[in-house]
Design an enzyme around this catalytic site. Structure first.
Site, mmCIF file in Angstrom:
data_model
loop_
_atom_site.group_PDB
_atom_site.id
_atom_site.type_symbol
_atom_site.label_atom_id
_atom_site.label_comp_id
_atom_site.label_asym_id
_atom_site.label_seq_id
_atom_site.Cartn_x
_atom_site.Cartn_y
_atom_site.Cartn_z
ATOM 1 C CB ALA A 82 2.551 2.542 -13.110
ATOM 2 C CE LYS A 83 2.830 7.939 -6.571
ATOM 3 N NZ LYS A 83 2.060 9.105 -6.947
#
Ligand code: GLU
Length: 290
Positions: free
Chosen positions: A249-250
């Site tokens: 994820a970011k």
């Protein structure tokens, strides 16, 4: 046999990262390897989080990877009438109820909080409101969601199963989610309702998506049964993990494709590397059953 149709269905709530690239390639290649079609659907019903600039970014990022899709891009924001019709049909069968609770109400009213695959299971507070009370609140314009009375829905549909190409036959257990939201206070349909209706509307034969959505399929299977929609084949692929061993994820450093492009990387070379399982240092593919 019907020709294979797959899709990639991102929500335009941010830039695509390496995990999205991996998922898009899985869906694209599965369709193309079978001589089938690959579609792009933008899941933009969440008006508070979806951004137009991210829609353009998705199109750009996929093109950079060398992925082409068939036909026009379907946007869920153009499909509200179909979601409304399905909600009306379910409501008429007595399978939905209006829910006025806020997140804080839900957290406060769960005396023994119970967690399901999507987080806290709704304790059913609004299920027990007198019908006249519910009608009065709706008439007064009090914001409300519509929830599925999952026990009644399961009783109406009977036992259900579905097939995953990697994990095999699955017995659906939609009850584990509790009374899921099908129309949100701030969005005309929830992810579960919109994805089920649109996979059918687009004639998707093979849903190829990440393993994080494996259990969500139990709800989708139930909605298919209730709405008389076909059940596609499913393939929930393993997820890419970040250097910290958690899902990419970011927030754990998943590089945005736009940043890689800006740094001069070649998208097609990156796609080829992902196809071969050559991941940037530190990244890995989860074992299928993680
Ligand atoms: N729109 C969903 C997401 O971005 C994926 C939907 C799906 O593949 O079923 O996570």
């Amino acid at each position: 046999m019907t020709a294979v149709v797959t899709r990639f269905a991102p929500s335009p709530t941010g830039r695509l990262h390496l995990g999205h690239a991996y998922a898009a390639l899985q869906a694209h290649d599965h369709g193309r390897a079978a001589g089938g079609r690959f579609l792009l659907r933008i899941e933009d019903i969440d008006g508070t989080r979806s951004r137009e600039e991210h829609v353009a970014g998705i199109v750009e990022d996929l093109a950079w990877l060398g992925l082409a899709w068939d036909g026009p891009v379907l946007r869920q924001s153009t499909r509200l009438a179909a979601y409304r019709a399905a909600l009306a049909a379910l409501r008429e069968r007595g399978l939905l109820y209006a829910c006025f609770c806020t997140r804080a109400d839900i957290a406060a009213s769960a005396s023994a909080p119970h967690h399901g695959p999507d987080g806290l299971v709704y304790p059913g507070t609004c299920r027990h409101l007198p019908a006249a009370d519910t009608a009065a609140r709706i008439a007064a314009g009090v914001p409300h969601a519509w929830r599925l009375a999952v026990d009644r829905a399961v009783a109406a549909a009977g036992p259900l199963d579905w097939h995953d190409a990697i994990a095999g036959r699955q017995r659906a257990d939609p009850g584990a989610f509790g009374d899921v939201v099908l129309a949100r206070k701030d969005a005309p349909a929830s992810y579960h309702l919109a994805v089920t209706i649109d996979d059918a509307a687009q004639g998707i034969t093979d849903v190829v998506r990440g393993r994080d959505l494996m259990r969500a399929t139990d709800i989708h299977r139930l909605l298919q049964a209730l709405l008389g929609l076909p059940t596609p084949r499913y393939r929930h692929h393993p997820l890419l993990l970040g250097p910290d061993g958690t899902r990419l994820a970011k927030r754990n450093g998943a590089p945005a494709l736009a940043d890689l492009r800006a740094a001069g990387e070649d998208g097609r070379a990156l796609a080829a590397a992902l196809r071969d399982g050559r991941l940037p240092i530190g990244f890995m593919v989860a074992s299928a059953y993680l």
